[in-house]
Design an enzyme around this catalytic site. Structure first.
Site, PDB file in Angstrom:
ATOM      1  N   SER A 114      28.994  29.971  46.580  1.00 43.22           N
ATOM      2  CA  SER A 114      30.360  29.918  46.060  1.00 43.22           C
ATOM      3  C   SER A 114      30.949  28.509  46.048  1.00 43.22           C
ATOM      4  O   SER A 114      31.660  28.150  45.101  1.00 43.22           O
ATOM      5  CB  SER A 114      31.270  30.862  46.848  1.00 43.22           C
ATOM      6  OG  SER A 114      30.946  32.203  46.571  1.00 43.22           O
ATOM      7  N   LYS A 137      35.127  42.240  55.274  1.00 41.54           N
ATOM      8  CA  LYS A 137      35.969  42.681  54.155  1.00 41.54           C
ATOM      9  C   LYS A 137      36.957  43.782  54.532  1.00 41.54           C
ATOM     10  O   LYS A 137      38.017  43.897  53.916  1.00 41.54           O
ATOM     11  CB  LYS A 137      35.093  43.147  52.988  1.00 41.54           C
ATOM     12  CG  LYS A 137      34.347  42.009  52.308  1.00 41.54           C
ATOM     13  CD  LYS A 137      33.594  42.506  51.087  1.00 41.54           C
ATOM     14  CE  LYS A 137      32.869  41.354  50.404  1.00 41.54           C
ATOM     15  NZ  LYS A 137      32.225  41.768  49.146  1.00 41.54           N
ATOM     16  N   ASN A 161      38.301  41.099  49.421  1.00 45.33           N
ATOM     17  CA  ASN A 161      37.361  39.975  49.284  1.00 45.33           C
ATOM     18  C   ASN A 161      38.083  38.680  48.925  1.00 45.33           C
ATOM     19  O   ASN A 161      37.452  37.623  48.864  1.00 45.33           O
ATOM     20  CB  ASN A 161      36.286  40.279  48.241  1.00 45.33           C
ATOM     21  CG  ASN A 161      36.749  40.012  46.824  1.00 45.33           C
ATOM     22  OD1 ASN A 161      37.890  40.331  46.460  1.00 45.33           O
ATOM     23  ND2 ASN A 161      35.885  39.427  46.014  1.00 45.33           N
ATOM     24  N   ASP A 204      36.037  42.165  43.629  1.00 43.96           N
ATOM     25  CA  ASP A 204      34.654  42.628  43.521  1.00 43.96           C
ATOM     26  C   ASP A 204      34.496  43.709  42.455  1.00 43.96           C
ATOM     27  O   ASP A 204      33.520  43.704  41.697  1.00 43.96           O
ATOM     28  CB  ASP A 204      34.165  43.182  44.863  1.00 43.96           C
ATOM     29  CG  ASP A 204      33.715  42.097  45.821  1.00 43.96           C
ATOM     30  OD1 ASP A 204      33.351  41.000  45.352  1.00 43.96           O
ATOM     31  OD2 ASP A 204      33.724  42.349  47.039  1.00 43.96           O
ATOM     32  N   ARG A 247      28.738  57.157  57.301  1.00 45.22           N
ATOM     33  CA  ARG A 247      29.472  56.138  56.542  1.00 45.22           C
ATOM     34  C   ARG A 247      29.551  56.533  55.070  1.00 45.22           C
ATOM     35  O   ARG A 247      30.560  56.277  54.397  1.00 45.22           O
ATOM     36  CB  ARG A 247      28.810  54.774  56.700  1.00 45.22           C
ATOM     37  CG  ARG A 247      28.833  54.246  58.127  1.00 45.22           C
ATOM     38  CD  ARG A 247      28.420  52.794  58.187  1.00 45.22           C
ATOM     39  NE  ARG A 247      29.434  51.944  57.594  1.00 45.22           N
ATOM     40  CZ  ARG A 247      29.221  50.709  57.157  1.00 45.22           C
ATOM     41  NH1 ARG A 247      28.004  50.191  57.224  1.00 45.22           N
ATOM     42  NH2 ARG A 247      30.194  49.988  56.650  1.00 45.22           N
ATOM     43  N   GLY A 292      22.169  39.864  40.956  1.00 36.45           N
ATOM     44  CA  GLY A 292      23.519  39.848  41.491  1.00 36.45           C
ATOM     45  C   GLY A 292      24.352  38.643  41.110  1.00 36.45           C
ATOM     46  O   GLY A 292      25.511  38.532  41.523  1.00 36.45           O
TER      47      GLY A 292
END
Length: 286
Positions: free
Chosen positions: A22, A71, A92, A107, A159, A250
Site C-alpha cells: 500500500s 478490522k 478498513n 473493501d 465463526r 487479489g
C-alpha cells in the site's frame, strides 16, 4: 489536519504489515497529484490497538487503513462508524475529521470494482466464500448487495455461523452454510460460478497452503478470486489455471479499496493508472 505547509500523514495499522504494498501505491498517487502526504506502515500488536487508534488523533494523522487482525478490533475506539462498515462489522479505513475518528469500509466497494473489472458480474450468480474474518465479511456483504446468492464455509464453523447471522437481511437470500469438508465443498463448487478465498491461507511465507479441504477439485467452469496478493500467483490460482478455470488475483481489490480510501482522505479523484503501475512494480520487485 496539519500545520500550514507541514506534511500530512496516513498509514496502515495491522500485525504484521511488512508485506503490504500500500505505501508504494499511495505515495505514488500523492506525488502524482503534488500532495505533501506520506503513507507509513504502522505495525501494531493486538493489545495496543486502542492506543494506536487514539494515536491517530494525537498525531493528527488524516486517517489510516486497517488490516488483519484489527478490522473489527478498532471499532470500539472510533467516534462514529459508517452504515456500510457497521453492516459489515469491520473497518478498513479510518478518517480523522477535525479530531473525530470515523470508521469506513472500502473493501466491499473495492472487491466489487475489481470483480467487475475482471469481467465477472455477480448479479444472479452463485458464489462460495471461504473465510469469516473482516475481508470475508466485506465480500459476503458486497455479493449479497450486488444480487448474488452466497454460500459460506470456514474451518471454524462457529465463526461462519456468526457471519451468516450478521448478514441476515442484506440480500434477498441470506448466506447458506457449507461444512468445511471435502464432499460438502466439492458438491457446492459444482453448482456455483464464483469461488472467493477471503482468508490469508496461501500468503507469504506459507505459499504452498491451499484454503480448501484436502482432495477438493476445482471445476473448469469456475472463476476463482484469491484475495491474497503476496504471492500474486498463489497455489490456489495455479491449481485454478491447471483445472482450466479462470483465476483472478487479489491485486484488483487492493487497488480499488485503496483508491476509494485515497478519495475519502484527500477529496481528490484517485489516479488509478499511477496507483496500478506503482502496485505492479512493487509486486514485481518483492
Amino acid at each position: 489536519m496539519s500545520e500550514q505547509g507541514a506534511p500530512t500523514y496516513v498509514g496502515l495499522i495491522g500485525w504484521p504489515v511488512a508485506h503490504s504494498r500500500s505505501p508504494a501505491m499511495h505515495n505514488a498517487a500523492f506525488r502524482a497529484l503534488g500532495l505533501n502526504w506520506h503513507y507509513l506502515l504502522l505495525p501494531v500488536v493486538p493489545e495496543d490497538v486502542g492506543d494506536a487508534v487514539r494515536g491517530i488523533r494525537a498525531l493528527r494523522f488524516a486517517g489510516c487503513n486497517v488490516t488483519v487482525p484489527h478490522k473489527q478490533a478498532v471499532v470500539p475506539f472510533l467516534d462514529e462508524v459508517s452504515p456500510t462498515a457497521r453492516a459489515i462489522g469491520a473497518v478498513n479505513t479510518i478518517l480523522n475529521r477535525d479530531g473525530r475518528l470515523m470508521g469506513e469500509n472500502t473493501d466491499a466497494e473495492g472487491f466489487l470494482r475489481a470483480l467487475r473489472e475482471a469481467g465477472f458480474e455477480p448479479r444472479g450468480q452463485q458464489a462460495l466464500v471461504i473465510g469469516a474474518g473482516g475481508a470475508a465479511r466485506a465480500v459476503v456483504y458486497a455479493l449479497l448487495r450486488a444480487g448474488a446468492n452466497v454460500w459460506l464455509t470456514n474451518r471454524t464453523q462457529a465463526r461462519a455461523i456468526a457471519l451468516a447471522e450478521a448478514m441476515q437481511g442484506v440480500g434477498h437470500t441470506p448466506p447458506r452454510l457449507v461444512p468445511f469438508a471435502r464432499q460438502a465443498v466439492q458438491t457446492t463448487l459444482e453448482t456455483v460460478s464464483l469461488l472467493v478465498n477471503a482468508t490469508s491461507v496461501g500468503m507469504v511465507p506459507h505459499t504452498e497452503a491451499v484454503p480448501l479441504p484436502e482432495g477438493v477439485r476445482l471445476p473448469a467452469h469456475l472463476t476463482v478470486n484469491d484475495l491474497v496478493y503476496t504471492p500474486r500467483q498463489t497455489r490456489l490460482l495455479r491449481l485454478t489455471a491447471d483445472a482450466g478455470a479462470r483465476p483472478v488475483d487479489g491485486v484488483g481489490m487492493l487497488l480499488h479499496q485503496g483508491a476509494a480510501a485515497f478519495e475519502q482522505w484527500t477529496g481528490h479523484p484517485a489516479p488509478l493508472d499511477v496507483m496500478r503501475a506503482a502496485l505492479e512494480d512493487a509486486l514485481r520487485h518483492s
